[in-house]
Design an enzyme around this catalytic site. Structure first.
Site, PDB file in Angstrom:
ATOM      1  N   LEU A   1       0.826  -1.207   0.000  1.00  0.00           N
ATOM      2  CA  LEU A   1       0.000   0.000   0.000  1.00  0.00           C
ATOM      3  C   LEU A   1       0.862   1.260   0.000  1.00  0.00           C
ATOM      4  O   LEU A   1       0.720   2.116  -0.866  1.00  0.00           O
ATOM      5  CB  LEU A   1      -0.939   0.012   1.209  1.00  0.00           C
ATOM      6  CG  LEU A   1      -1.776   1.287   1.367  1.00  0.00           C
ATOM      7  CD1 LEU A   1      -2.735   1.469   0.189  1.00  0.00           C
ATOM      8  CD2 LEU A   1      -2.537   1.273   2.694  1.00  0.00           C
ATOM      9  N   THR A   2       1.774   1.380   0.962  1.00  0.00           N
ATOM     10  CA  THR A   2       2.561   2.598   1.127  1.00  0.00           C
ATOM     11  C   THR A   2       3.465   2.843  -0.073  1.00  0.00           C
ATOM     12  O   THR A   2       4.107   1.919  -0.572  1.00  0.00           O
ATOM     13  CB  THR A   2       3.413   2.512   2.406  1.00  0.00           C
ATOM     14  OG1 THR A   2       2.549   2.315   3.528  1.00  0.00           O
ATOM     15  CG2 THR A   2       4.222   3.774   2.610  1.00  0.00           C
TER      16      THR A   2
ATOM     17  N   GLU B   1       1.558   2.143   9.957  1.00  0.00           N
ATOM     18  CA  GLU B   1       0.109   1.933  10.041  1.00  0.00           C
ATOM     19  C   GLU B   1      -0.573   3.081  10.791  1.00  0.00           C
ATOM     20  O   GLU B   1      -1.445   2.876  11.627  1.00  0.00           O
ATOM     21  CB  GLU B   1      -0.205   0.573  10.653  1.00  0.00           C
ATOM     22  CG  GLU B   1       0.336  -0.553   9.777  1.00  0.00           C
ATOM     23  CD  GLU B   1      -0.144  -1.915  10.170  1.00  0.00           C
ATOM     24  OE1 GLU B   1      -1.297  -2.009  10.620  1.00  0.00           O
ATOM     25  OE2 GLU B   1       0.613  -2.875  10.007  1.00  0.00           O
TER      26      GLU B   1
END
Length: 387
Positions: free
Chosen positions: A135-136, A367
């Protein structure tokens, strides 16, 4: 009757018999298999892959998913206790289990087809298939909506281009759960190792999570079949739903790190003699350790209630943000104070405090940074988005 020094409110009495059994099993594994080797693994910058099969044999991978997929079917509190005991050993071990369980197995279960569940989940539960979560991105950080990785439909396939960064398990992974922009919003894809154009590059020179694999992922015209697209979610709610699951486990994990540090400082302060008396006999040391016990107790009560809410289907993301913010801050402060109580000895990895302190620099950041979670709570209170 004397109180347990790391459970002053007898939080353990709030657990069911099964939950206590899970905690005891993982605690033994941590004591016998993780703690004896983790200092050296941290020094060497090596993830102890030899533990993966044992972790799988204990049923710790995807532990909250149904038994029909080879998982343990445990409740949320049990999963939290798993995270707490593993992080008592090292954040890198808990991160491995958290990524595999919450960020990789969970989206396949929640957003995938039944064929995808049957194809991947049993092997992942056995530790035969390792996953990572893409994701990142290098420029994205706390703003995942600013996603540059994209996928375009081409016949029966999707073609992915872009990159991801700070990906736990990246170089270990057999599959990557990759989120990409499409003409129909953000969607998730299962990208298999060895697919042409897909590469993972391990990030070196880390001073944190050294006993964990962290990587960058690169996608150069990577062709992914439609069968590998997660069909049951579109939009940012997909990856954010995964992050809520993982953040829940993170609310428990730092408690284990804090307990490890307090245990070490307490024992050391009783043995270390300065000015003809143990360090533990001084008011300053006792006040510091009492403060640690107070904050650990509050964190324990926080996560047990959070777990009960999750098991009742009532947990809200803001509640997870509050607990991650509180418990990560609690743990990193305690690790630093314990390092101080150990004096010069505290800077070596022969002791746990500096290792936990360094690891928690990542845990408090990934997160959702502390600031992000503060703003989530602030938004809940005011109704105004200040991001």
């Amino acid at each position: 009757m004397a109180l347990h020094p790391y459970d002053l409110y007898d939080v353990r009495s709030l657990l069911t018999e099964e939950e206590r059994a899970v905690q005891d099993t993982v605690a033994r594994f941590t004591d016998e298999r993780v703690i004896p080797i983790i200092g050296d693994a941290f020094d060497q910058g090596r993830f102890p892959k030899e533990l993966v099969s044992e972790i799988a044999d204990l049923g710790l991978l995807g532990s909250s998913l149904p038994e029909q997929y080879g998982c343990a079917g445990l409740n949320a509190v049990s999963y939290g206790l798993i995270c707490q005991e593993l992080e008592r050993g090292d954040s890198g071990i808990r991160s491995f289990v958290s990524v595999q369980s919450s960020l990789c197995m969970y989206p396949i279960y929640a957003y995938g087809s039944e064929e995808q569940r049957q194809r991947w989940l049993p092997g992942m539960a056995r530790g035969e298939i390792i996953g990572c979560f893409g994701l990142t991105e290098p420029h994205g950080g706390s703003d995942p909506a600013n996603m540059k990785t994209h996928a375009k439909k081409d016949g029966g396939d999707w073609v992915l281009n872009g990159s991801k960064m700070w990906i736990t398990n990246g170089n270990l992974a057999d599959i990557a759960i990759v989120w990409a922009q499409t003409e129909d919003g953000i969607q998730g894809f299962v990208v298999e190792k060895g697919t042409p154009g897909f590469a993972a590059q391990e990030i070196k020179h880390k001073m944190s999570l050294r006993a964990s694999v962290t990587s960058s992922l690169f996608f150069d015209n990577v062709r992914v079949p439609e069968a590998n697209r997660l069909p049951n979610v579109k939009g940012l709610k997909g990856p954010l739903g995964c992050l809520t699951q993982a953040r829940y486990g993170i609310t428990w994990g730092p408690i284990g790190a804090a307990i490890a540090c307090l245990d070490e400082a307490l024992n050391y302060s009783k043995e270390r003699i300065l000015f003809d008396r143990p360090v533990a006999a001084t008011q300053s040391a006792q006040i510091k350790m009492a403060e640690m016990a107070r904050r650990i107790t509050l964190a324990q009560l926080l996560v047990v209630q959070l777990g009960r809410l999750k098991d009742a289907g009532q947990m809200q993301p803001t509640q997870v943000s509050l607990a991650k913010w509180n418990n990560c801050r609690m743990a990193i402060d305690i690790a630093r104070e314990c390092r101080d109580l150990l004096g010069g000895a505290g800077i070596t990895t022969e002791h746990a405090a500096i290792r936990h302190a360094l690891n928690l620099e990542s845990v408090i950041t990934y997160e959702g940074t502390e600031t992000i979670h503060q703003l989530v709570v602030g938004r809940e209170l005011t109704g105004i988005n200040a991001f």
